[in-house]
Scaffold this motif. Structure first.
Motif, PDB file in Angstrom:
ATOM      1  N   ASN A   1      16.534   9.889  -0.129  1.00 43.04           N
ATOM      2  CA  ASN A   1      16.791  10.204   1.144  1.00 43.04           C
ATOM      3  C   ASN A   1      17.464   8.995   1.869  1.00 43.04           C
ATOM      4  O   ASN A   1      18.328   9.246   2.982  1.00 43.04           O
ATOM      5  CB  ASN A   1      15.240  10.438   1.839  1.00 43.04           C
TER       6      ASN A   1
ATOM      7  N   TYR B   1      21.227   8.945   1.174  1.00 35.89           N
ATOM      8  CA  TYR B   1      21.775  10.294   1.723  1.00 35.89           C
ATOM      9  C   TYR B   1      21.954  10.204   3.355  1.00 35.89           C
ATOM     10  O   TYR B   1      22.966  10.453   3.913  1.00 35.89           O
ATOM     11  CB  TYR B   1      21.157  11.641   1.448  1.00 35.89           C
ATOM     12  N   ARG B   2      20.787   9.800   3.982  1.00 42.93           N
ATOM     13  CA  ARG B   2      20.946   9.642   5.333  1.00 42.93           C
ATOM     14  C   ARG B   2      21.974   8.421   5.882  1.00 42.93           C
ATOM     15  O   ARG B   2      22.689   8.681   6.735  1.00 42.93           O
ATOM     16  CB  ARG B   2      19.595   9.311   6.001  1.00 42.93           C
TER      17      ARG B   2
ATOM     18  N   TYR C   1      25.410  10.190   5.212  1.00 44.12           N
ATOM     19  CA  TYR C   1      25.539  11.256   6.366  1.00 44.12           C
ATOM     20  C   TYR C   1      25.647  10.546   7.738  1.00 44.12           C
ATOM     21  O   TYR C   1      26.700  10.810   8.483  1.00 44.12           O
ATOM     22  CB  TYR C   1      24.247  12.020   6.555  1.00 44.12           C
ATOM     23  N   SER C   2      25.212   9.404   8.068  1.00 46.39           N
ATOM     24  CA  SER C   2      25.190   8.820   9.478  1.00 46.39           C
ATOM     25  C   SER C   2      26.626   8.266   9.449  1.00 46.39           C
ATOM     26  O   SER C   2      27.154   8.029  10.582  1.00 46.39           O
ATOM     27  CB  SER C   2      24.029   7.740   9.304  1.00 46.39           C
TER      28      SER C   2
ATOM     29  N   LYS D   1      28.180  16.966   5.872  1.00 44.45           N
ATOM     30  CA  LYS D   1      27.457  17.324   4.578  1.00 44.45           C
ATOM     31  C   LYS D   1      28.043  17.127   3.273  1.00 44.45           C
ATOM     32  O   LYS D   1      27.772  16.436   2.463  1.00 44.45           O
ATOM     33  CB  LYS D   1      26.522  18.562   4.679  1.00 44.45           C
TER      34      LYS D   1
ATOM     35  N   ASP E   1      27.440  14.560   0.379  1.00 43.64           N
ATOM     36  CA  ASP E   1      27.097  14.849  -0.766  1.00 43.64           C
ATOM     37  C   ASP E   1      27.820  14.094  -1.864  1.00 43.64           C
ATOM     38  O   ASP E   1      27.362  13.532  -2.976  1.00 43.64           O
ATOM     39  CB  ASP E   1      27.420  16.172  -1.030  1.00 43.64           C
TER      40      ASP E   1
ATOM     41  N   TYR F   1      26.714  10.362  -1.839  1.00 48.63           N
ATOM     42  CA  TYR F   1      25.328  10.338  -2.543  1.00 48.63           C
ATOM     43  C   TYR F   1      25.517  10.189  -3.906  1.00 48.63           C
ATOM     44  O   TYR F   1      25.054   8.967  -4.871  1.00 48.63           O
ATOM     45  CB  TYR F   1      24.614  11.469  -1.873  1.00 48.63           C
TER      46      TYR F   1
ATOM     47  N   TYR G   1      24.973  19.782  10.470  1.00 47.14           N
ATOM     48  CA  TYR G   1      23.538  19.699  10.992  1.00 47.14           C
ATOM     49  C   TYR G   1      23.232  19.657  12.609  1.00 47.14           C
ATOM     50  O   TYR G   1      22.084  19.837  12.891  1.00 47.14           O
ATOM     51  CB  TYR G   1      23.017  18.212  10.473  1.00 47.14           C
TER      52      TYR G   1
ATOM     53  N   LEU H   1      21.519  12.693  17.304  1.00 42.67           N
ATOM     54  CA  LEU H   1      22.043  12.454  16.011  1.00 42.67           C
ATOM     55  C   LEU H   1      23.579  12.721  16.248  1.00 42.67           C
ATOM     56  O   LEU H   1      24.616  12.050  15.810  1.00 42.67           O
ATOM     57  CB  LEU H   1      21.449  13.564  14.817  1.00 42.67           C
TER      58      LEU H   1
ATOM     59  N   LYS I   1      28.085   3.149  14.287  1.00 37.81           N
ATOM     60  CA  LYS I   1      27.056   4.088  13.453  1.00 37.81           C
ATOM     61  C   LYS I   1      26.213   3.319  12.302  1.00 37.81           C
ATOM     62  O   LYS I   1      25.158   3.623  12.193  1.00 37.81           O
ATOM     63  CB  LYS I   1      27.654   5.314  12.932  1.00 37.81           C
TER      64      LYS I   1
ATOM     65  N   HIS J   1      22.284   2.707  12.465  1.00 36.23           N
ATOM     66  CA  HIS J   1      21.685   3.431  11.295  1.00 36.23           C
ATOM     67  C   HIS J   1      20.610   2.439  10.711  1.00 36.23           C
ATOM     68  O   HIS J   1      19.436   2.544  10.669  1.00 36.23           O
ATOM     69  CB  HIS J   1      22.237   4.082  10.383  1.00 36.23           C
TER      70      HIS J   1
END
Lengths: 325, 152
Positions: free
Chosen positions: B15, B18-19, B22-23, B28, B32, B35, B90, B98, B109, B113
């Motif tokens: 997580n 991935y977060r 993504y940030s 997405k 991916d 990640y 998202y 977000l 960012k 984050h």
């Protein structure tokens, strides 16, 4: 709702996690080929015979040389590390060589380092130095300096060079745009909406992603001399001190192109250079902003360092060697 | 490295990585890619770590590098970032904050984050992003100011 709470709702898909695990296991369980054992044995022998050169000078902080590693039949060797404790922090040069141990002759005087990283240090360029035809060895120089926040101490006074991609058959040149920048007029009324673009140059010659207005129209088609795939489609000031050049590339789809735009002054001195040089296939269009005052633009000429190559010119792998005191 | 290591590292950091990805990349599909690239680099590197903190710092650093690289090359291929690209999959009314953070420049960012989600301090962020502490502090201040303006 807080940023943390919102972020907590985002997770990788189960399929992605599953697929990642599967790929990781494939890497782990890939059966070793016999030649890898041979390579390992060679690497071990070379490692055992490694010469550690330690200088008495207290200023020299990193100096270990003759460390080697090998991947896909190509050997990388650190031949000289000369990093000293200067007033502005530790800085110096690292020299290393590449040699193709197979009969494929992939390393020659046209071989460049396409992707690299020096852990523990800040470095911007890896320059080809020479090629020894007798030993079939290419030499490179890396200029490094300590990160302002103390990269060396963070990594326990170790440094590590990693090369991830080697570019063979270098086909690079510096080309000049056949346009007179002094003709630049204000284009403030012609700009498109705000978007993210690279800001190049500026007070600290750095480069960052900012939101700026840009020229969103193709007005002209001016080719660069001797690099017809690179074209200037528009140029002008989008504000008093933001000079925007819009380019695009129309080339052979089987090739990759890289280019860095820069401005030279009337004495031939490079004033602004694009530090970004990402590998990309056909690039549709690109907006480059130079922070230049409108009154100075007449003194500059637009140039580009260009490189073109094909997929087969890139050798990807992991060549990684540690050096320390 | 064995099966247990792979499951453990994925379970622990899935997580987080991935977060962070993504940030930074804002959509997405790219998250991916980053990640998977991070964990494949992890397994290929066969690194040994002094402790979990060291492992996490390595994974975060690699995530930042991968995301930056992807962002740069993606931008080069798509000179004009459209709204569709800026708004990630998202986005909806439940992700208002977000979405605003996602529209900040990448450097902001990243520090937002790491500071607000990962709870790293200024010094740790400086080390992870290879910047001066004063730079990180300034970026945080500017990011907060931008967020405030955009949320008003």
């Amino acid at each position: 709702m807080s940023y943390k709470n919102e972020m907590n709702n985002i997770s990788p898909d189960k399929e992605l996690v599953f697929d990642t695990k599967r790929k990781m296991r494939e890497v782990t369980y890939k059966p070793a080929k016999p030649r890898r054992y041979i390579a390992l044995a060679v690497a071990l022998i070379l490692l055992i015979s490694t010469t550690v050169t330690a200088f008495a000078s207290g200023d020299l902080v990193l100096s270990q040389v003759n460390k080697t590693c090998e991947f896909d039949g190509i050997e990388m060797k650190i031949t000289d590390v000369n990093i000293k404790d200067n007033e502005d922090g530790d800085a110096g040069e690292i020299r290393f060589t590449l040699r193709d141990k197979t009969d494929k002759n992939r390393i020659n005087d046209l071989t460049d380092i396409d992707s690299f990283d020096v852990r523990g240090f800040k470095t911007d360029e890896c320059v080809f130095e020479s090629y020894d035809n007798e030993t079939k060895t290419a030499s490179y120089i890396l200029k490094v300096k300590e990160w302002p926040n103390g990269g060396i101490s963070y990594f326990n006074r170790h440094g590590r060079i990693t090369v991830n991609a080697i570019l063979t058959n270098r086909n690079s040149k510096t080309v000049k745009a056949d346009i007179n920048l002094a003709d630049s007029e204000s284009a403030e009324d012609e700009t498109g909406s705000s978007t993210s673009i690279f800001l190049i140059g500026g007070k600290d010659n750095g480069s960052e992603v900012y939101n700026f207005n840009y020229l969103d129209k193709d007005v002209i088609t001016e080719k660069f001399n001797d690099a017809e795939w690179l074209r200037v489609k528009n140029y002008g000031f989008t504000s008093k001190d933001h000079f925007n050049i819009r380019t695009n590339t129309i080339g052979d789809k089987s090739k990759y192109y890289k280019y860095e735009l820069f401005l030279k002054d009337e004495n031939g001195k490079v004033i602004y250079k694009n530090p970004y040089s990402e590998r990309a296939s056909i690039i549709n269009s690109n907006e480059v902003i130079f922070e230049v005052d409108k009154k100075d633009i007449k003194n500059y000429t637009l140039y580009a360092d260009v490189v073109e190559y094909k997929d087969e010119d890139i050798i990807e792998g992991t060549w990684e060697t540690v050096f320390h005191k | 490295m064995n099966n247990i290591d792979i499951d453990e590292v994925i379970e622990k950091y899935s997580n987080s990585i991935y977060r962070l990805a993504y940030s930074m990349v804002k959509n997405k599909s790219d998250a991916d890619d980053v990640y998977q690239e991070v964990f494949l680099r992890y397994i290929k590197s066969n690194k040994s770590f002094n402790n979990e903190e060291h492992r996490k710092a390595w994974l975060i650093r690699v995530t930042i590098n991968c995301a930056k690289k992807l962002y740069s090359s993606s931008w080069k291929k798509n000179a004009v970032l459209t709204d569709e690209l800026i708004e990630g999959e998202y986005y909806d009314e439940h992700f208002e904050l977000l979405d605003v953070v996602n529209k900040l420049p990448m450097k902001y960012k990243t520090v937002i984050h790491l500071f607000y989600y990962e709870d790293f301090g200024i010094e740790e962020i400086a080390s992870l992003t290879k910047q001066k502490k004063s730079t990180v502090r300034t970026q945080l201040t500017r990011a907060r100011k931008l967020l405030k303006e955009r949320l008003e």
